[in-house]
Design a protein around this motif. Structure first.
Motif, PDB file in Angstrom:
ATOM      1  N   GLY A 456       0.837  -1.198   0.000  1.00  0.00           N
ATOM      2  CA  GLY A 456       0.000   0.000   0.000  1.00  0.00           C
ATOM      3  C   GLY A 456       0.869   1.244   0.000  1.00  0.00           C
ATOM      4  N   ILE A 457       0.314   2.331  -0.546  1.00  0.00           N
ATOM      5  CA  ILE A 457       1.024   3.610  -0.483  1.00  0.00           C
ATOM      6  C   ILE A 457       0.072   4.615   0.156  1.00  0.00           C
ATOM      7  CG2 ILE A 457       2.076   5.473  -1.823  1.00  0.00           C
ATOM      8  CD1 ILE A 457       3.133   3.384  -3.696  1.00  0.00           C
ATOM      9  N   MET A 458       0.566   5.257   1.239  1.00  0.00           N
ATOM     10  CA  MET A 458      -0.323   6.146   1.998  1.00  0.00           C
ATOM     11  C   MET A 458       0.265   7.554   2.050  1.00  0.00           C
ATOM     12  SD  MET A 458      -1.334   3.662   5.107  1.00  0.00           S
ATOM     13  CE  MET A 458      -2.785   4.534   5.577  1.00  0.00           C
ATOM     14  N   ILE A 459      -0.634   8.529   2.143  1.00  0.00           N
ATOM     15  CA  ILE A 459      -0.168   9.922   2.166  1.00  0.00           C
ATOM     16  C   ILE A 459      -0.900  10.693   3.257  1.00  0.00           C
ATOM     17  CG2 ILE A 459      -1.802  10.810   0.461  1.00  0.00           C
ATOM     18  CD1 ILE A 459       0.702  12.329  -0.703  1.00  0.00           C
ATOM     19  N   HIS A 460      -0.197  11.645   3.832  1.00  0.00           N
ATOM     20  CA  HIS A 460      -0.806  12.477   4.878  1.00  0.00           C
ATOM     21  C   HIS A 460      -0.521  13.939   4.532  1.00  0.00           C
ATOM     22  CE1 HIS A 460      -0.974  14.609   8.687  1.00  0.00           C
ATOM     23  NE2 HIS A 460      -1.781  13.659   9.099  1.00  0.00           N
ATOM     24  N   LYS A 468      -4.248   8.925   4.013  1.00  0.00           N
ATOM     25  CA  LYS A 468      -5.166   8.425   2.985  1.00  0.00           C
ATOM     26  C   LYS A 468      -4.442   7.329   2.240  1.00  0.00           C
ATOM     27  CE  LYS A 468      -8.026  12.229   1.535  1.00  0.00           C
ATOM     28  NZ  LYS A 468      -7.655  13.511   1.050  1.00  0.00           N
ATOM     29  N   MET A 469      -5.169   6.269   1.877  1.00  0.00           N
ATOM     30  CA  MET A 469      -4.545   5.202   1.089  1.00  0.00           C
ATOM     31  C   MET A 469      -4.633   5.624  -0.372  1.00  0.00           C
ATOM     32  SD  MET A 469      -3.159   2.254   1.411  1.00  0.00           S
ATOM     33  CE  MET A 469      -3.678   1.309   2.831  1.00  0.00           C
ATOM     34  N   LEU A 470      -3.485   5.802  -1.005  1.00  0.00           N
ATOM     35  CA  LEU A 470      -3.512   6.219  -2.415  1.00  0.00           C
ATOM     36  C   LEU A 470      -3.829   5.033  -3.310  1.00  0.00           C
ATOM     37  CD1 LEU A 470      -0.482   8.654  -2.735  1.00  0.00           C
ATOM     38  CD2 LEU A 470      -2.892   9.202  -2.919  1.00  0.00           C
ATOM     39  N   ALA A 471      -3.182   3.899  -3.020  1.00  0.00           N
ATOM     40  CA  ALA A 471      -3.471   2.669  -3.770  1.00  0.00           C
ATOM     41  C   ALA A 471      -2.984   1.502  -2.930  1.00  0.00           C
ATOM     42  CB  ALA A 471      -2.744   2.675  -5.110  1.00  0.00           C
ATOM     43  N   CYS A 472      -3.590   0.339  -3.121  1.00  0.00           N
ATOM     44  CA  CYS A 472      -3.131  -0.826  -2.346  1.00  0.00           C
ATOM     45  C   CYS A 472      -3.590  -2.124  -2.985  1.00  0.00           C
ATOM     46  CB  CYS A 472      -3.673  -0.749  -0.929  1.00  0.00           C
ATOM     47  SG  CYS A 472      -5.441  -0.865  -0.832  1.00  0.00           S
ATOM     48  N   THR A 473      -2.959  -3.215  -2.573  1.00  0.00           N
ATOM     49  CA  THR A 473      -3.450  -4.536  -2.967  1.00  0.00           C
ATOM     50  C   THR A 473      -3.619  -5.331  -1.689  1.00  0.00           C
ATOM     51  OG1 THR A 473      -1.195  -5.278  -3.202  1.00  0.00           O
ATOM     52  CG2 THR A 473      -2.309  -4.722  -5.224  1.00  0.00           C
TER      53      THR A 473
END
Ligand code: ADP
Length: 822
Positions: A456-460, A468-473
């Motif tokens: 997952g890639i997350m941003i704050h 926020k989760m930008l994208a994930c599997t």
């Protein structure tokens, strides 16, 4: 009854009948008799191989050759089984045997064929197959795959519950029925299995019938053969028919194996030609079932019994292992997301291969020794078995590593070409324009080389509440927010944070997460995505590696490089976004001031026009004597009409400013809607007359009660009428119609004016908006009328509808809820 309901009812009945037969089948199986010995078939005779009880002078011994049972000559154990099936447990049979070339007759008492443990396991496994078949059908009655699975499962459970023997049980004739149903299930099960692989997860070919119907044809022929010979064998009691029957049965077995092999090939084919990952996931479940089921049966039972004449696991264990098949198939059809099939499949493949190799090796050594038993002592055979077991244990770990490498390369095609991945990533990143897209691209590239259970890639953003989760599997639900931010701040010079040594190779430095994070949601690794700006914090999170190994130094190195690249790209994207936002704000500002100045000019124009005519006609009225009474009245009407227009414009502006400031108030009361419409028409009478409009009204005489603010609704209808007048050209026609339909009170105002094109339908309700076409710009207006209409109607829980065609006219309809006492 509808067709599906009829089908369902029919299937419930058939299932119930079948289950009843299965119960009789279980009873039959429990009554199946056998000799108190183990028979082994050799090409031309039967040998007593093992005895359950201690032999004495007057009984069978190991090595005796069995010639006949009850004076019926036998040459295979199957024939003995067929003959004994006509008997009962406790019956006595006469056996003719040859021992050292001398013939003996013994009378033996028959004992139960199956142990009670087997009976219990058989019952449980049979029920499992049966219930899963029924369950899957009722979960997805419209799914072709589920329907075929249902019948295939029921056939298998019939095979498990019943047996191919037995025809002499009470009540008379029932044994026949059970036996015939057994034969039917035996020929149908493999074809249904094959059929299933043709339709699941989707139809394999068009015109599918062509492919599977021949198999059903063969099944029908075989069924006819084994049934006819079975009945003939019982009726005539002739051994010849028994042999025909057994030949047919053996042919059916070959057919069975061929269908199973065909089905396995078909599944493999579907897997390799599957377009979507979803299909592959479903098929992986099926393949998992196949690894456990048919493959285990062939490897541990069929193969060793052919090669060494002995089996590696008992029939009970085979049954238990087989029960995994319907479970994995059912998961595949109904709930393929249940577990991470990749992990299960990967580990199962590796361990299954390792265990098979070890067991094969073990059985070759021990089996080989056993067949040379005569030259070995018992002690030496124990030493050989123990030695082989120790060897197997020692070999397990290195063998697992080797197999893992092979599977990694073959199945997951792991190439360690990290430099290539970075190059591809750089290329992909160049074309990304938003952060979500960037995150997806990054995850895709990571997945191509590192198989993690979750990524997952997350941003704050500093102005936002959380990550926020930008994208994930494979990540569902929320990741703990607070510790994540603290961890990223505390990481300092560490490249990674991890839960513990179990997940990263020794020698790699990491910030220890174990206290703060506790392997939350299966996340074992965190990497910051470096950012120049302090306004955003971004990170990559990863779960365990699918193959169970730890993250290596190369993996971490690659991930850190990916993170750095992603960081640069993210900065660029955020900067671009900021620029775009600033540009949009400037544009909005410009647009607003343009609209305002347009508004001021059109409003002043609209104020000026009626004022000018009021002044003009007032001056003309001053000179009373020159005017005829008709003209006098006409001028007065004009002045009245123009002041009305002026008043509405001012009211619209004032009202709108109230709406904008949020202080517009409504006084709702129970009112009669037709009355309101009539009032407005009366107010407009003079205007319509002056402009020579033909007015058609259909105002119901009935009372349409609504909950509303009379003044506001008058304003709504006035605005619509005034637009209808304003935007009419040559054809001066207006109709006003009220109606009541299903608790919905409505008024429609129709004109035959310039009309509006469909693309403008939504925009005209926006404040200050005026259509840009030529005909509209000829008239003056503030662009506030419809915005006001929309606001008022919405405040009344109603809606405005518009239908119009350019050049043909427009209809505006207001719908309001009818007043109800509740
Ligand atoms: P105004 O009429 O003051 O411009 P409105 O908000 O009442 O403002 O209407 C917005 C726009 O919708 C008008 O500029 C006109 O182009 C279009 N419009 C409204 N009613 C009609 C109608 N009956 N026939 C054609 N166009 C209309």
């Amino acid at each position: 009854m509808s067709r599906p309901a009829q089908h369902t009812a029919a299937i419930v009945v058939i299932d119930a009948v079948l289950f009843t037969l299965c119960i009789f089948g279980v009873y039959n199986v429990s009554q199946k008799p056998w000799l108190d010995a183990h028979l082994a078939g050799s090409p031309d005779h039967i040998i007593i191989e093992k005895l359950h009880a201690d032999p004495d002078e007057t009984s069978l011994r190991v090595g005796d050759v069995l010639i006949s049972v009850n004076e019926r000559e036998v040459s295979t154990p199957q024939e003995v089984e067929f003959i004994l099936d006509g008997k009962r447990i406790g019956d006595r049979v006469i056996l003719d045997i040859v021992r050292n070339d001398i013939s003996y007759y013994f009378t033996e008492t028959l004992v139960p064929y199956y142990s009670s443990t087997y009976m219990v396991i058989m019952f449980v496994v049979g029920c499992l197959f049966f219930s899963l078949g029924v369950f899957v059908y009722f979960q997805r009655p419209f799914d072709k795959g589920a329907r075929v699975f249902h019948w295939a499962n029921l056939s298998v459970s019939v095979i498990i519950f019943t047996t191919w023997g037995n025809y002499a049980v009470d009540p008379y004739g029932l044994g026949h029925v059970v036996r015939i149903v057994f034969c039917l299930a035996y020929v149908l099960a493999p074809v249904l299995f094959l059929h299933f692989t043709f339709v699941f997860p989707r139809d394999k070919f068009s015109g599918l019938g062509r492919y599977y119907l021949p198999f059903y044809g063969i099944a029908a022929i075989l069924f006819g053969w084994i049934c006819a010979t079975y009945i003939a064998a019982i009726d005539s009691g002739s051994m010849e028919y028994v042999r025909y029957h057994l030949t047919g049965f053996n042919a059916t077995r070959i057919f069975f194996s061929m269908c199973v092999i065909g089905a396995i090939i078909s599944i493999q084919h579907s897997y390799h030609t599957a377009i979507e990952e979803l299909e592959r996931r479903k098929l992986r479940w099926i393949m998992l079932g196949l690894v456990f089921g048919p493959l285990a049966y062939i490897l541990f039972w069929q193969l060793p019994s052919t090669v060494f004449s002995r089996v590696l696991i008992s029939e009970e264990v085979i049954l238990i292992v087989l029960s995994i098949v319907p479970i994995t198939f059912a998961i595949s059809i109904i709930h393929y997301r249940l577990f991470n099939i990749d992990v299960i499949f990967y580990r199962t493949t590796v361990y299954a291969i390792v265990i098979v190799i070890l067991l094969m090796g073990y059985s070759i050594i021990v089996g080989g020794v056993a067949s040379l038993m005569n030259t070995f002592t018992v002690t030496s055979s124990i030493i050989v078995s123990a030695g082989s077991a120790v060897l197997a244990a020692l070999l397990f770990q290195p063998l697992r590593m080797t197999v893992q490498n092979v599977v990694d390369k073959g199945w997951f095609s792991l190439q360690s070409n990290y430099r290539e991945v970075l190059r591809l990533l750089r290329e992909d990143i160049r074309h990304t324009i938003d952060s979500k897209q960037l995150a997806q691209v990054v995850i895709k590239r990571i997945e191509s080389v590192i198989h993690a259970e979750k990524i997952g890639i997350m941003i704050h953003y500093s102005n936002d509440a959380g990550f926020k989760m930008l994208a994930c599997t494979n990540i569902e639900g929320k990741i703990q927010q607070k510790p994540l931010l603290q961890i990223l701040h505390a990481m300092d010079h560490y490249k990674i944070a991890s839960v513990g040594d179990r997940f990263v190779e020794q020698g790699i430095e990491y910030y220890d997460l174990s206290d703060a994070f506790q392997k939350h949601q299966g996340i074992v690794l965190i990497l910051p995505v470096p950012q120049e700006s302090k306004d955003t914090v971004c990170c990559m999170i990863l779960g365990e590696k699918i193959n169970g190994t730890r993250y290596s130094l190369e993996d971490i190195d690659l991930l850190s490089k990916i993170a750095v690249q992603a960081g640069y790209a993210l900065e660029r994207i955020l900067l671009q976004k900021q620029l775009v936002l600033e540009h949009a704000a400037a544009h909005r500002h410009e647009e607003l001031s343009r609209m305002k100045s347009y508004f001021v000019s059109s409003v002043s124009h609209e104020l000026k026009t009626p004022l000018t005519s009021i002044r003009l006609f007032a001056e003309m009225l001053r000179d009373k004597k020159k005017l005829s009474p008709r003209k006098y009245i006409e001028y007065l009407q004009i002045i009245e009409g123009e002041s009305e227009r002026l008043q509405r414009l001012i009211e619209n502006i004032l009202d709108f400013s109230k709406i904008e400031r949020g202080i517009k108030e409504y006084h709702f009361e129970r009112i009669e809607f037709n009355e309101v419409v009539r009032r407005v028409l009366k107010l407009f009478r003079y205007q319509l007359m002056i402009h020579h409009f033909r007015v058609a009204t259909r105002i119901s005489r009935k009372h349409f009660y609504i909950q509303g603010d009379t003044d506001a609704l008058i304003e709504v209808i006035m605005n619509l009428l005034s637009n209808a007048i304003k935007y009419s050209t040559e054809t001066k026609y207006i109709s006003v119609v009220t109606a009541l339909k299903q608790g919905d009170v409505s008024v429609s105002v129709t004109d035959r004016g310039i009309g509006i094109c469909e693309s403008e339908f939504k925009k005209i309700f926006k404040p200050y908006y005026r259509c840009q076409d030529e005909s509209s710009s000829k008239t003056v207006g503030s662009g506030l009328g419809l915005a006001l209409v929309n606001h008022i109607v919405t405040a009344h829980d109603g809606r405005v509808e518009v239908s119009s065609k350019p050049g043909k006219g427009s209809t505006f309809t207001i719908h309001l809820p009818q007043y109800s006492h509740n």
